[in-house]
Enzyme design. Structure first.
Site, short mmCIF file in Angstrom:
data_model
loop_
_atom_site.label_atom_id
_atom_site.label_comp_id
_atom_site.label_asym_id
_atom_site.label_seq_id
_atom_site.Cartn_x
_atom_site.Cartn_y
_atom_site.Cartn_z
N GLY A 1 4.76 7.18 -0.81
CA GLY A 1 3.21 6.78 -0.92
C GLY A 1 2.73 6.36 0.63
O GLY A 1 3.30 5.97 1.37
N ARG A 2 1.36 6.52 0.64
CA ARG A 2 0.67 6.15 1.87
C ARG A 2 -0.55 5.29 1.76
O ARG A 2 -0.80 5.01 0.73
CB ARG A 2 0.14 7.44 2.53
CG ARG A 2 0.98 8.87 2.13
CD ARG A 2 0.52 10.02 2.89
NE ARG A 2 -0.64 10.03 3.84
CZ ARG A 2 -0.88 10.86 4.55
NH1 ARG A 2 -0.75 11.87 4.14
NH2 ARG A 2 -1.89 10.54 5.37
N GLY A 3 -1.16 4.78 2.80
CA GLY A 3 -2.25 3.95 2.41
C GLY A 3 -2.91 3.37 3.87
O GLY A 3 -2.55 3.71 5.00
N ASP B 1 -0.48 -11.94 -7.28
CA ASP B 1 -1.44 -10.98 -7.37
C ASP B 1 -1.10 -10.08 -8.40
O ASP B 1 -0.90 -8.96 -7.98
CB ASP B 1 -2.06 -10.45 -6.09
CG ASP B 1 -3.47 -9.98 -6.22
OD1 ASP B 1 -4.07 -9.28 -5.12
OD2 ASP B 1 -3.88 -9.94 -7.31
#
Ligand SMILES: CC(C)NC(=O)[C@H]1CCC[C@H]1Nc1nc(Nc2ccc(C(=O)N(C)C3CCN(C)CC3)cc2)ncc1C(F)(F)F
EC number: 2.7.11.1
Length: 281
Positions: free
Chosen positions: A24-26, A140
């Site tokens: 995944g990327r971000g 969280d």
């Protein structure tokens, strides 16, 4: 020994790993599947760009979160084995969760069965009891921060912020949905904030939407501080589940059902799969 578990003491370099497919990327960088060459241990390598960390002034937060995460050992908390950095990037060596991201699974299923929801909630309660025992609070625990291990078990995987995948559900600025009244009203908070968030999560597992969702932030804010809790007629949910949620989503934080009492609640006892660790942790 050269296996990953003794990594805290080691100095790692990128060449110690074979890099595999991107997971995944971000916002802060990318996550890759990787294999540590000497031990053949499969890990997730989270690559963060120093430039972006500086821009967002999150370096100190990253250090604190890495410090916390690397000392937590629990089957429902994603391991952080170590970290290293080079000129431009920081690399986190993390446990690989084979079955991916919970929020994608929830989007695909729309909502979970009572048994699956109770099993997840019980495992998160045990992880939070462990964290609170070590004076770690406010993990969280929204769906985006939960991953699924090879045996289908949940792993709390946040360490202060998330890698934003493209198809994130919430706006980048994060969502109010999971915050309890005392945080929304920004008064001091204690470990009972996690009981509130777990109640929000339990509701979302069963109904597919968080309890105080609204179009505008201001409406979500009002619904949270008023504890405007409504149970939709569909899907059908047992009164035992609604009873548990109602005991967690209580404005007065001292009146929320303690986590160890949650594990004795009839809905959990009757629906959660027994865990191999329930006695020990
Ligand atoms: C908690 C945090 C907020 N979230 C994250 O960091 C996210 C951001 C990117 C990935 C994830 N981080 C991790 N992901 C895994 N496992 C994993 C993830 C995705 C898939 C998956 O479904 N595909 C590859 C699919 C395969 C099929 N194709 C079509 C789509 C992608 C399968 C396994 N293990 C450890 C991590 C960690 F956390 F250590 F980095």
């Amino acid at each position: 020994s050269s296996d990953v578990s003794s990594v805290e003491k080691r100095r790692w370099i990128l060449n110690d790993f074979d890099i595999g497919k991107p997971l995944g990327r971000g916002k802060f960088g990318h996550v890759y599947l990787a294999r540590e060459k000497r031990s053949n241990h499969i890990v997730a390598l989270k690559v963060l760009f120093k430039s972006q960390l500086q821009q967002s002034q999150v370096e100190h937060q990253l250090r604190r979160e890495v410090e916390i995460q690397s000392h937590l050992r629990h089957p429902n908390i994603l391991r952080l084995y170590g970290y290293f950095y080079d000129q431009k990037r920081v690399y986190l060596i993390l446990e690989y969760a084979a079955k991916g991201e919970l929020y994608k699974e929830l989007q695909k299923c729309k909502y979970f069965s009572e048994r699956r929801s109770a099993t997840y909630v019980a495992s998160l309660a045990r992880a939070l009891i462990y964290c609170h025992g070590k004076h770690v609070i406010h993990r969280d625990i929204k769906p985006e921060n939960l991953l699924i291990g090879a045996q289908g078990e949940l792993k709390i995987a946040d360490f202060g912020w998330s890698v934003h995948t493209f198809n994130r559900r919430r706006t980048m600025c994060g969502t109010l949905d999971y915050l309890p009244p005392e945080m929304v009203e920004s008064v001091e908070h204690d470990a009972s904030v996690d009981i509130w968030s777990l109640g929000v999560l339990c509701y979302e597992f069963l109904y597919g939407v968080p309890p105080f969702e609204a179009k505008e932030h201001s409406d979500t804010y009002r619904r949270i501080v008023q504890v405007d809790l409504k149970f939709p007629p569909k899907p059908i949910v047992s009164s035992a589940a609604k009873d548990l949620i109602s005991q967690m989503l209580v404005k007065d934080s001292s009146q929320r059902l303690p986590l160890h009492k949650l594990l004795e609640h009839p809905w959990i006892v009757q629906n959660a799969e027994p865990s191999d660790y329930s006695g020990f942790w």
